[in-house]
Design a protein around this motif. Structure first.
Motif, PDB file in Angstrom:
ATOM      1  N   SER A  40       0.827  -1.204   0.000  1.00  0.00           N
ATOM      2  CA  SER A  40       0.000   0.000   0.000  1.00  0.00           C
ATOM      3  C   SER A  40       0.865   1.259   0.000  1.00  0.00           C
ATOM      4  CB  SER A  40      -0.943   0.009   1.202  1.00  0.00           C
ATOM      5  OG  SER A  40      -0.208  -0.055   2.397  1.00  0.00           O
ATOM      6  N   LEU A 142      -6.951   0.566   1.002  1.00  0.00           N
ATOM      7  CA  LEU A 142      -7.200   1.934   0.509  1.00  0.00           C
ATOM      8  C   LEU A 142      -7.041   2.963   1.630  1.00  0.00           C
ATOM      9  CD1 LEU A 142     -10.204   1.269  -1.888  1.00  0.00           C
ATOM     10  CD2 LEU A 142      -7.844   1.842  -2.501  1.00  0.00           C
ATOM     11  N   ARG A 145      -3.373   3.445   2.184  1.00  0.00           N
ATOM     12  CA  ARG A 145      -2.791   4.220   1.093  1.00  0.00           C
ATOM     13  C   ARG A 145      -3.107   5.704   1.256  1.00  0.00           C
ATOM     14  NH1 ARG A 145      -0.055   2.828  -3.130  1.00  0.00           N
ATOM     15  NH2 ARG A 145       0.079   4.297  -4.829  1.00  0.00           N
ATOM     16  N   ARG A 146      -4.348   6.023   1.634  1.00  0.00           N
ATOM     17  CA  ARG A 146      -4.732   7.428   1.830  1.00  0.00           C
ATOM     18  C   ARG A 146      -3.946   8.053   2.970  1.00  0.00           C
ATOM     19  NH1 ARG A 146     -10.722   6.348   0.519  1.00  0.00           N
ATOM     20  NH2 ARG A 146     -10.281   4.885   1.947  1.00  0.00           N
TER      21      ARG A 146
END
Length: 149
Positions: A40, A142, A145-146
């Motif tokens: 990620s 996700l 990753r953010r």
């Protein structure tokens, strides 16, 4: 009374559920390895491509064993997935053999349809569970990753 065409259609629908379950386990394994390898934050396209190739070449049993090495499945879920594997193998390797000449009679085809319906329910439910797990793992990736952006 089930016709041969209805029987063959039900076999196809049941086979679809088995394949969706298999694809979902592969997707879940890919997510698990991405989390394990920390992709990620730093993607590794070569390792991901190799893993995806390995997943595509794997049997359902191999996928399940690989998944159990990196994801903890409680006993109930492990048993459910193992049962789905057994059902998938029975469907593809032994269904018509085990029913032998039953396809020749109305009552026999009805019994075969009942067997296929039970198999479909089991495989569909296993797919749905695996799909929920994949959705959760994907959402987690996700979010990671953010946070890293």
């Amino acid at each position: 009374m089930a016709t041969r065409d209805e029987l063959y259609a039900k076999f196809g629908i049941t086979a679809e559920a088995a394949q969706l379950f298999e694809v979902e386990l592969g997707s879940l394994l890919l997510c698990a390895r991405a989390i394990e390898q920390d992709w990620s934050f730093k993607a590794d396209p070569d390792k991901a491509r190799k893993l995806l190739r390995d997943i595509d070449r794997s049997t359902l049993g191999h996928l399940l064993r690989s998944l159990e090495k990196c994801v903890v499945l409680d006993d109930g879920l492990a048993d459910r997935f193992a049962s789905a594997l057994h059902t998938r193998n029975r469907l593809f390797h032994r269904f018509y053999e085990s029913h032998n000449f039953k396809i020749q009679t109305d009552a026999g085809r009805d019994g075969m349809m009942s067997d296929l319906e039970a198999m479909h329910v089991e495989l569909f439910n296993a797919w749905q569970i695996a799909s929920s797990m994949t959705a959760t793992a994907t959402a987690f990736l996700l979010r990671l990753r953010r946070k890293g952006d």
